[in-house]
Design an enzyme around this catalytic site. Sequence first.
Site, mmCIF file in Angstrom:
data_model
loop_
_atom_site.group_PDB
_atom_site.id
_atom_site.type_symbol
_atom_site.label_atom_id
_atom_site.label_comp_id
_atom_site.label_asym_id
_atom_site.label_seq_id
_atom_site.Cartn_x
_atom_site.Cartn_y
_atom_site.Cartn_z
ATOM 1 C CE LYS A 20 -4.095 -2.197 2.049
ATOM 2 N NZ LYS A 20 -5.011 -2.122 3.055
ATOM 3 C CD GLU A 137 6.730 1.762 15.957
ATOM 4 O OE1 GLU A 137 6.555 2.181 17.311
ATOM 5 O OE2 GLU A 137 7.961 1.389 15.874
HETATM 6 P P1 0O2 Z 1 13.874 -2.649 17.131
HETATM 7 O O1 0O2 Z 1 14.962 -3.595 17.279
HETATM 8 O O2 0O2 Z 1 14.027 -1.583 16.279
HETATM 9 O O3 0O2 Z 1 12.413 -3.402 17.158
HETATM 10 P P2 0O2 Z 1 7.289 3.498 25.089
HETATM 11 O O4 0O2 Z 1 6.650 1.975 25.818
HETATM 12 O O5 0O2 Z 1 6.436 4.187 23.905
HETATM 13 O O6 0O2 Z 1 8.267 4.102 25.763
HETATM 14 P P3 0O2 Z 1 8.384 1.863 22.876
HETATM 15 O O7 0O2 Z 1 7.359 0.903 23.092
HETATM 16 O O8 0O2 Z 1 9.925 1.115 22.546
HETATM 17 O O9 0O2 Z 1 8.416 2.666 24.041
HETATM 18 O O10 0O2 Z 1 7.984 2.741 21.613
HETATM 19 P P4 0O2 Z 1 9.123 3.857 20.874
HETATM 20 O O11 0O2 Z 1 9.711 4.639 21.867
HETATM 21 O O12 0O2 Z 1 8.123 4.484 20.128
HETATM 22 O O13 0O2 Z 1 9.964 3.014 20.145
HETATM 23 C C1 0O2 Z 1 9.837 1.917 19.302
HETATM 24 C C2 0O2 Z 1 10.760 1.653 18.083
HETATM 25 O O14 0O2 Z 1 11.211 2.726 17.681
HETATM 26 C C3 0O2 Z 1 11.990 0.824 18.375
HETATM 27 O O15 0O2 Z 1 11.759 -0.426 18.557
HETATM 28 C C4 0O2 Z 1 13.122 1.269 17.728
HETATM 29 O O16 0O2 Z 1 12.934 0.749 16.498
HETATM 30 C C5 0O2 Z 1 12.695 2.697 17.515
HETATM 31 N N1 0O2 Z 1 13.228 3.426 18.534
HETATM 32 C C6 0O2 Z 1 12.946 4.278 19.636
HETATM 33 N N2 0O2 Z 1 13.820 4.678 19.963
HETATM 34 C C7 0O2 Z 1 15.170 4.615 19.651
HETATM 35 C C8 0O2 Z 1 16.201 5.112 19.711
HETATM 36 O O17 0O2 Z 1 17.013 5.667 20.745
HETATM 37 N N3 0O2 Z 1 17.374 4.898 18.649
HETATM 38 C C9 0O2 Z 1 17.089 3.914 17.650
HETATM 39 N N4 0O2 Z 1 17.909 3.475 16.824
HETATM 40 N N5 0O2 Z 1 15.461 3.499 17.523
HETATM 41 C C10 0O2 Z 1 14.838 3.952 18.457
HETATM 42 P P5 0O2 Z 1 12.637 -1.533 19.580
HETATM 43 O O18 0O2 Z 1 11.667 -2.562 19.975
HETATM 44 O O19 0O2 Z 1 13.382 -0.718 20.580
HETATM 45 O O20 0O2 Z 1 13.722 -1.999 18.682
#
Ligand code: 0O2
Length: 202
Positions: A20, A137
């Site tokens: 999409k 997401e």
């Molecule tokens: P992966 O390995 O990419 O799957 P919250 O509960 O809202 O505080 P949540 O659920 O982690 O936190 O949500 P958030 O903050 O929206 O982050 C979700 C994803 O965004 C992460 O998945 C990362 O892909 C990306 N992300 C968030 N913060 C960072 C960061 O500081 N650096 C990088 N490189 N990516 C980030 P995962 O599961 O952490 O990791």
Amino acid sequence: MNWEAILAPYKQAVEELKVKLRGMRLQFEFESSHSPIEFVTGRVKPIQSIVEKAELRNIEKDVIETEIQDLAGVRVVCQFVDDIYTIVDMLHSRSDFSIIEEKDYILNKKDSGYRSYHMIIEYPVETIHGKKIILAEIQIRTLAMNFWATNEHSLNYKYEGKLPVEVQSRLQRASEAAFKLDEEMSKIRSEIQEAQRIFHRK
Ligand code: 0O2
């Protein structure tokens, strides 16, 4: 837990969303207008990182699907910061999913230096057992933000989340440099787009 069976609808959602969103890019191209989308990627969270995230956050197995909102993740990468908000507006007007949460880590960057726009959506998937509404997401970011996040993610993996101070401060500086790069490119956006139109016609 039968992870393959649990994740099957998420896999389908990722495939559908990629089609999409890539379709939007193609439509812009066919109309010979600037596409706010540079490229689209997607993935289902690897089982190991689901288990690790659940353990880290004390999430019980039976609530993983509601508590971990990025089991299905798609990423839209744009040339310019304004393109991100164009995509956000377009996604708001769609009828094939509903947006339940938005996080603007561009206006409010994370302490790590991370910038990106996140949307959590409820997406209906047709399964062999009927309709299942899953969470997914959508991350929307520029090429520069993506470059930074990809490198930071690799470093975090290498150091198991415990980055040395020196690396942390370099990443902070790199984040500001990426932000500056986006700002500078935005200022010459019309020139870049004109050049790219000419290039495309050739
Ligand atoms: P992966 O390995 O990419 O799957 P919250 O509960 O809202 O505080 P949540 O659920 O982690 O936190 O949500 P958030 O903050 O929206 O982050 C979700 C994803 O965004 C992460 O998945 C990362 O892909 C990306 N992300 C968030 N913060 C960072 C960061 O500081 N650096 C990088 N490189 N990516 C980030 P995962 O599961 O952490 O990791």
